[in-house]
Design a protein around this motif. Structure first.
Motif, mmCIF file in Angstrom:
data_model
loop_
_atom_site.group_PDB
_atom_site.id
_atom_site.type_symbol
_atom_site.label_atom_id
_atom_site.label_comp_id
_atom_site.label_asym_id
_atom_site.label_seq_id
_atom_site.Cartn_x
_atom_site.Cartn_y
_atom_site.Cartn_z
ATOM 1 N N VAL A 1 1.602 3.911 -12.332
ATOM 2 C CA VAL A 1 1.357 4.804 -13.470
ATOM 3 C C VAL A 1 0.992 6.205 -12.993
ATOM 4 N N LEU A 2 0.114 6.285 -12.003
ATOM 5 C CA LEU A 2 -0.375 7.585 -11.545
ATOM 6 C C LEU A 2 0.642 8.340 -10.686
ATOM 7 N N ALA A 3 1.714 7.676 -10.312
ATOM 8 C CA ALA A 3 2.771 8.361 -9.565
ATOM 9 C C ALA A 3 3.636 9.229 -10.472
ATOM 10 N N LYS A 4 3.488 9.081 -11.786
ATOM 11 C CA LYS A 4 4.271 9.864 -12.730
ATOM 12 C C LYS A 4 3.680 11.264 -12.872
ATOM 13 N N ASP A 5 4.516 12.199 -13.279
ATOM 14 C CA ASP A 5 4.075 13.591 -13.403
ATOM 15 C C ASP A 5 2.998 13.753 -14.471
ATOM 16 N N GLU A 6 3.137 13.051 -15.589
ATOM 17 C CA GLU A 6 2.164 13.139 -16.676
ATOM 18 C C GLU A 6 1.748 11.726 -17.082
ATOM 19 N N PRO A 7 0.899 11.097 -16.286
ATOM 20 C CA PRO A 7 0.502 9.714 -16.588
ATOM 21 C C PRO A 7 -0.306 9.634 -17.878
ATOM 22 N N LEU A 8 -0.013 8.616 -18.685
ATOM 23 C CA LEU A 8 -0.739 8.412 -19.933
ATOM 24 C C LEU A 8 -1.964 7.545 -19.654
ATOM 25 N N LEU A 9 -2.816 8.046 -18.785
ATOM 26 C CA LEU A 9 -4.012 7.338 -18.355
ATOM 27 C C LEU A 9 -5.116 8.381 -18.184
ATOM 28 N N TRP A 10 -6.266 8.089 -18.775
ATOM 29 C CA TRP A 10 -7.338 9.078 -18.797
ATOM 30 C C TRP A 10 -8.661 8.488 -18.313
ATOM 31 N N ILE A 11 -9.446 9.353 -17.730
ATOM 32 C CA ILE A 11 -10.788 9.030 -17.263
ATOM 33 C C ILE A 11 -11.800 9.727 -18.183
ATOM 34 N N ALA A 12 -12.843 9.004 -18.547
ATOM 35 C CA ALA A 12 -13.975 9.613 -19.247
ATOM 36 C C ALA A 12 -15.104 9.783 -18.245
ATOM 37 N N GLU A 13 -15.558 11.004 -18.109
ATOM 38 C CA GLU A 13 -16.651 11.311 -17.195
ATOM 39 C C GLU A 13 -17.885 11.745 -17.978
ATOM 40 N N VAL A 14 -19.034 11.346 -17.486
ATOM 41 C CA VAL A 14 -20.306 11.829 -18.019
ATOM 42 C C VAL A 14 -20.993 12.584 -16.896
ATOM 43 N N TYR A 15 -21.075 13.902 -17.075
ATOM 44 C CA TYR A 15 -21.622 14.780 -16.039
ATOM 45 C C TYR A 15 -20.976 14.504 -14.680
#
Length: 316
Positions: A201-215
């Motif tokens: 998935v992450l090898a794609k130019d615009e992966p439809l995968l997201w990270i939520a970060e807190v600080y």
């Protein structure tokens, strides 16, 4: 009605389901009688189409199912179809026992997938050792939900190749948690399979995968599929209006951040993506007994569409 008339049973069943839930697709075509079981009782009939799905342990998605799933696709008709279903389930149990399915094998399951709003025969399924375990939930684009308020400092960003370790860790945590509820199975191959999937998935130019970060700390992950990747999910809904479907593949929040709004932030982001792409219906699977995911998804505007009833092992 001739209770042995397959066509009449299928027609009555389809008419009843369309009245129960207009989002349901019409039932599929019936095979010849070699792949069908029938039972009659009290002027009613139950017809079941038999199939078996076998999945290698290292195949993509194998962690979400038993490796051998025996399935019964139902058509019910008459004034008392529940009683007929009970007889049909007894016939199926005998068929499974005679087929050589090993008793007590946890990697086997008997599966009946029912429209969630069709409660007919639920008592018979329970009496024959089945439990409602998994749900396909749907969210029409016009439905909006609400969840816990966002935690201050939550930021959602697109995942990169540097996030493989964080993403796999969060998905493994989800696997271990959902394994308590009867479908997910953590095997020796699970981490390798997840890692390969995430890397693809992450090898794609615009992966439809997201990270939520807190600080700056990664505490959540979400992934979706858009057409044409999500077109496989068309089997779950009526296609007469040619709806555009999106599929929410996974969403997990680290245990220490659950209930803080991180999941809500990820879900809102996924739904914004669906809205931007003109998705009419969003679909997802979740474990029904999961005390976190079930209330969360329905607070987000989803509702049950299909319910998977499992008996695992298939033969006890």
């Amino acid at each position: 009605m001739d209770l042995i008339d397959f066509s009449a049973i299928a027609t009555e069943h389809a008419t009843r389901l369309k009245a129960i839930d207009p989002l349901l697709p019409p039932p599929g075509e019936l095979p010849d009688d070699q792949g069908v079981l029938t039972a009659e009782a009290s002027g009613s009939a139950a017809l079941g189409v038999l199939s078996c799905e076998k999945t290698p342990a290292d195949a993509p998605g194998a962690q979400w199912r038993a490796l051998v799933e025996h399935r019964l696709d139902l058509r019910l008709a008459g004034p008392d179809p529940g009683t007929a279903l009970g007889l049909l389930l007894e016939k199926w149990q005998e068929r499974l026992a005679e087929s050589g399915t090993e008793r007590g094998d946890w990697e086997t399951a008997a599966v009946v997938i029912r429209p969630s709003r069709d409660s007919t025969g639920s008592g018979e399924l329970l009496r024959h050792g089945f439990a409602p375990v998994r749900v396909v939930a749907v969210r029409p684009a016009e439905r909006h939900g609400r969840g816990p308020r966002r935690t201050p400092g939550v930021a959602v960003r697109t995942a990169t190749r540097k996030d493989v370790g964080n993403v796999v860790e969060l998905l493994l945590e989800l696997q271990h948690y959902d394994a308590q509820f009867g479908v997910a199975t953590v095997r020796e191959s699970t981490e390798r399979a997840l890692t390969a999937e995430v890397e693809e998935v992450l090898a794609k130019d615009e992966p439809l995968l997201w990270i939520a970060e807190v600080y700056g700390k990664a505490l959540g992950v979400a992934r979706v599929q858009l057409p044409p990747a999500s077109d496989w999910s068309k089997i779950y809904v009526d296609q007469s209006g040619r709806p555009k479907l999106g599929y929410l593949t996974s969403l997990n929040v680290a245990e220490q951040a659950r209930g803080t709004g991180v999941g809500t932030a990820l879900a809102e982001h996924a739904h914004q993506v669906f809205d931007t792409e003109g998705v009419d219906l969003a679909l997802l699977h979740h474990a029904l007994a999961n005390p976190r995911s079930t209330p969360f998804w329905y607070a987000q505007g989803y509702r049950p569409l299909w319910t998977y009833w499992y008996r695992r092992p298939a033969v006890r």
